[in-house]
Design a protein around this motif. Structure first.
Motif, PDB file in Angstrom:
ATOM      1  N   PHE A 225     -20.983   4.290   2.393  1.00 56.55           N
ATOM      2  CA  PHE A 225     -19.991   5.041   2.640  1.00 56.55           C
ATOM      3  C   PHE A 225     -19.426   4.525   3.959  1.00 56.55           C
ATOM      4  O   PHE A 225     -17.275   4.778   2.786  1.00 56.55           O
ATOM      5  CB  PHE A 225     -20.646   6.568   3.301  1.00 56.55           C
ATOM      6  N   ALA A 226     -19.478   3.318   4.018  1.00 54.54           N
ATOM      7  CA  ALA A 226     -18.931   2.748   5.051  1.00 54.54           C
ATOM      8  C   ALA A 226     -17.879   1.768   4.312  1.00 54.54           C
ATOM      9  O   ALA A 226     -17.207   0.809   4.976  1.00 54.54           O
ATOM     10  CB  ALA A 226     -19.347   2.757   6.382  1.00 54.54           C
ATOM     11  N   CYS A 227     -18.557   0.990   3.536  1.00 51.19           N
ATOM     12  CA  CYS A 227     -18.583  -0.059   2.739  1.00 51.19           C
ATOM     13  C   CYS A 227     -17.536  -0.008   1.496  1.00 51.19           C
ATOM     14  O   CYS A 227     -16.236  -0.297   1.489  1.00 51.19           O
ATOM     15  CB  CYS A 227     -19.213  -1.167   2.806  1.00 51.19           C
ATOM     16  N   TYR A 228     -18.140   0.637   0.095  1.00 56.41           N
ATOM     17  CA  TYR A 228     -17.871   0.397  -0.450  1.00 56.41           C
ATOM     18  C   TYR A 228     -17.105   1.569  -1.323  1.00 56.41           C
ATOM     19  O   TYR A 228     -15.944   1.796  -2.132  1.00 56.41           O
ATOM     20  CB  TYR A 228     -19.035   0.562  -1.608  1.00 56.41           C
ATOM     21  N   GLY A 229     -17.404   3.114  -0.309  1.00 58.42           N
ATOM     22  CA  GLY A 229     -16.285   3.959  -0.088  1.00 58.42           C
ATOM     23  C   GLY A 229     -14.902   3.692   0.287  1.00 58.42           C
ATOM     24  O   GLY A 229     -14.341   4.226  -0.194  1.00 58.42           O
ATOM     25  N   GLN A 230     -15.084   2.570   0.939  1.00 61.49           N
ATOM     26  CA  GLN A 230     -13.444   2.883   0.846  1.00 61.49           C
ATOM     27  C   GLN A 230     -12.234   1.561   0.192  1.00 61.49           C
ATOM     28  O   GLN A 230     -11.226   1.166   0.622  1.00 61.49           O
ATOM     29  CB  GLN A 230     -13.473   2.419   2.661  1.00 61.49           C
ATOM     30  N   PHE A 231     -13.416   0.570  -0.313  1.00 59.69           N
ATOM     31  CA  PHE A 231     -12.255  -0.501  -0.811  1.00 59.69           C
ATOM     32  C   PHE A 231     -11.203  -0.039  -1.485  1.00 59.69           C
ATOM     33  O   PHE A 231     -10.205  -0.899  -1.290  1.00 59.69           O
ATOM     34  CB  PHE A 231     -13.485  -1.172  -1.842  1.00 59.69           C
ATOM     35  N   GLU A 232     -11.359   0.528  -1.760  1.00 61.99           N
ATOM     36  CA  GLU A 232      -9.804   1.140  -3.394  1.00 61.99           C
ATOM     37  C   GLU A 232      -9.837   2.707  -3.104  1.00 61.99           C
ATOM     38  O   GLU A 232      -9.388   2.668  -3.539  1.00 61.99           O
ATOM     39  CB  GLU A 232     -11.130   1.065  -4.703  1.00 61.99           C
ATOM     40  N   SER A 233      -9.967   3.208  -1.907  1.00 64.34           N
ATOM     41  CA  SER A 233      -9.446   4.318  -1.654  1.00 64.34           C
ATOM     42  C   SER A 233      -8.953   4.166  -0.063  1.00 64.34           C
ATOM     43  O   SER A 233      -7.819   3.719   0.230  1.00 64.34           O
ATOM     44  CB  SER A 233     -10.676   4.875  -1.721  1.00 64.34           C
ATOM     45  N   GLY A 234      -9.394   4.402   0.599  1.00 64.38           N
ATOM     46  CA  GLY A 234      -9.129   4.458   2.631  1.00 64.38           C
ATOM     47  C   GLY A 234      -8.769   3.041   2.896  1.00 64.38           C
ATOM     48  O   GLY A 234      -8.070   3.241   3.878  1.00 64.38           O
ATOM     49  N   LEU A 235      -9.476   2.553   2.337  1.00 64.89           N
ATOM     50  CA  LEU A 235      -9.086   0.245   3.146  1.00 64.89           C
ATOM     51  C   LEU A 235      -7.653   0.523   2.252  1.00 64.89           C
ATOM     52  O   LEU A 235      -6.602  -0.311   2.723  1.00 64.89           O
ATOM     53  CB  LEU A 235     -10.128  -0.256   3.096  1.00 64.89           C
TER      54      LEU A 235
END
Length: 438
Positions: A225-235
Motif C-alpha cells: 500500500f505504501a510503496c507499489y500502490g503509489q508509484f503510478e497513482s498518488g506519487l
C-alpha cells in the motif's frame, strides 16, 4: 541453481519481458488507439485487479492439490489467450472480457511460480532464489518496456496488436519451459501426514490461527500500500501537481527505480542474507520514511525546479533500494512459515493481500497526492514507520531458523519449519540427498 530452478527463472524472466511490452501502454491503447475513452480504459485497468481478487482465493488449494506445475501451465495459456484477444479488441465488451482473462491468468502465475521456487530450493538457497527472480523480473519488465516503446505508434493500431502478440508468445514460452521442468517430490507429499494416519489439517482456519502469518499479511498489505500502490497513482500525481515536475520525468524516475534494483540487488543480498529478516524489513520502513520526506521536500520545500526534480528521482531510487532488500526476505519468509501441506495456499493468500493493497493504494493515494499534498506526505511517512514497528513485532513471533535461515544448525529440505500454534509440530522426515537441488 539446479536445472529445474534455472528453467523456472528463465520462464519467469521471459514472461516479465512480455508484460513489459504492454503494461506501460495499456491505458493509451484502450483510450486513444482503440478510441474507447478514458472511462473504458479505467475499467479495463480496474478489471485486472478485480480478476485477481476473484481467482486467488481458489488458487492456493488447487496448487496444493494438483501441484504448482499444471496450475502454472493453465494460467500461462489463459494469460496468452487474454493478451491475444486484447490485442484485437476494438469494442468495450471484448476489451473488458479480454482483460478479465489476462488479469486472472497473470494473477495465478504469481503463487504458482513462487511455489515452484519453494519446491526446487532449500531453506539455505531460497533467499537467493527469490532475489534472483525479483532481479530477473525487473530486468525483463524494463527491457520489455524499452523495446516496446520503439515499436509502438499511436497512429497504427497494428503496432499495439504486435505488442500483445509478443506478450502472448512469452506467456506460451513460460508454459512450455515450465512443462519441461522435472519437479522434485513435494515436501507436502513426504512429511504432511501425522503419525496416527489422519489427514493433516489445512484451510483458511489454519492460516488465520497462525499468528506469524497473519502478522506477515498485515505487514505485506502496508508494504504494498505504501510503496507499489503509489508509484503510478498518488506519487505520480503528487510529483506533477505539488512538485511541478514534467510528466516525462516520471519515466526517468521509474527508470532510476529499476536501475537501483538491478545494480544493487546482489550487493544488498550479500549484506542481508545473514541478518535477521525482520530487522532488514524494519530498516526498509526507515528508508522509505526518509524517501517520503525527500518527496515532501520536492513538493513542499519551495526549492528550485531542478532540486525538486532531483528529489523526486531520488525518492523513486530510495524505494528501489528498499525493494531490493525486501525481495530476499518477505517471499522466502512466506514459504518458511507455511505448513507442509499449505505452501500454495500461503503463497496465494499473500498474493491476495498484495492485490488488495494494489487496489486500495491508488484509490486512497491518488486523490490525496493530487490535492492534499501535506497530509499525503505525512500519512505515508507514518505508514512507512508502521512497517518498521510491524516488522519488529513480527520478529518476536519467528523462530531463529525462520528469521535467520542461513544460521540454522541443521539445514532441511522440508518447507515448513513451524506450524500454526494450534497444530502439533511434526518432526521433519529425512529426504534422500538425490532429491535436493544444488
Amino acid at each position: 541453481m539446479g536445472a529445474a530452478l534455472r528453467r523456472i527463472q528463465l520462464g519467469s524472466a521471459l514472461s516479465a519481458f512480455g508484460l513489459g511490452f504492454t503494461v506501460p501502454y495499456l491505458y493509451v491503447y484502450v483510450a486513444q488507439v482503440r478510441d474507447l475513452g478514458a472511462g473504458t480504459a479505467g475499467v479495463v485497468l480496474a478489471v485486472f485487479a478485480m480478476a485477481a481478487l476473484a481467482v486467488l482465493p481458489f488458487t492456493g488449494r488447487a496448487i496444493d492439490r494438483r501441484g504448482p506445475l499444471p496450475v502454472l501451465v493453465v494460467a500461462a495459456v489463459a494469460a496468452a489467450v487474454g493478451a491475444c484477444a486484447l490485442g484485437f479488441s476494438d469494442g468495450v465488451t471484448s476489451a473488458v472480457l479480454s482483460a478479465v482473462v489476462l488479469g486472472a491468468g497473470t494473477a495465478v502465475m504469481q503463487p504458482a511460480l513462487a511455489t515452484m521456487l519453494v519446491w526446487c530450493s532449500s531453506a539455505a538457497t531460497r533467499t537467493r532464489a527469490f532475489a534472483m527472480q525479483f532481479f530477473l523480473q525487473n530486468l525483463g519488465l524494463g527491457l520489455g518496456g524499452l523495446v516496446g516503446g520503439q515499436l509502438v505508434d499511436v497512429d497504427r493500431p497494428s503496432s499495439f496488436t504486435l505488442l500483445f502478440l509478443i506478450e502472448a508468445g512469452m506467456f506460451l514460452v513460460l508454459g512450455v519451459v515450465a512443462a519441461t521442468v522435472r519437479m522434485p517430490r513435494a515436501p507436502s507429499l513426504t512429511g504432511a501426514v501425522p503419525a496416527d494416519g489422519t489427514a493433516p489439517k489445512a484451510g483458511l482456519r489454519v492460516l488465520l490461527s497462525h499468528k506469524a502469518m497473519v502478522q506477515l499479511c498485515v505487514l505485506g498489505f502496508v508494504i504494498f500500500f505504501a510503496c507499489y500502490g503509489q508509484f503510478e497513482s498518488g506519487l505520480a500525481a503528487y510529483g506533477t501537481e505539488a512538485a511541478g515536475i514534467d510528466p516525462s520525468t516520471l519515466g526517468i524516475a521509474l527508470a532510476a527505480n529499476t536501475a537501483v534494483i538491478v545494480v544493487a540487488q546482489f550487493v544488498v543480498l550479500r549484506l542481508v542474507e545473514r541478518r535477521s529478516r525482520s530487522r532488514v524489513i524494519a530498516w526498509v520502513g526507515l528508508i522509505w520514511a526518509f524517501a517520503w520526506i525527500v518527496a515532501g521536500y520536492a513538493g513542499l520545500g519551495h526549492g528550485s525546479q531542478t532540486m525538486a526534480t532531483a528529489a523526486m528521482i531520488s525518492t523513486y531510487a530510495l524505494f528501489g533500494l528498499g525493494e531490493a532488500m525486501l525481495s530476499p526476505t518477505v517471499a522466502p519468509l512466506v514459504a518458511d512459515l507455511a505448513p507442509e501441506a499449505m505452501v500454495g495456499q500461503y503463497n496465494s493468500a499473500f498474493a491476495l493481500v498484495k492485490q488488495l493493497a494494489l487496489a486500495v493504494g491508488p484509490a486512497v493515494g491518488g486523490p490525496m497526492g493530487a490535492s492534499l499534498h501535506g497530509p499525503y506526505i505525512v500519512t505515508f511517512v507514518l505508514f512507512s514507520l508502521g512497517i518498521t514497528v510491524l516488522a519488529l513485532k513480527l520478529g518476536r513471533q519467528l523462530t531463529p531458523a525462520q528469521d535467520r535461515p542461513l544460521l540454522a544448525a541443521v539445514p532441511s529440505r522440508v518447507v515448513a519449519v513451524s506450524l500454526p500454534e494450534s497444530e502439533p509440530v511434526i518432526p521433519p522426515i529425512a529426504v534422500r540427498r538425490d532429491t535436493a537441488v544444488h
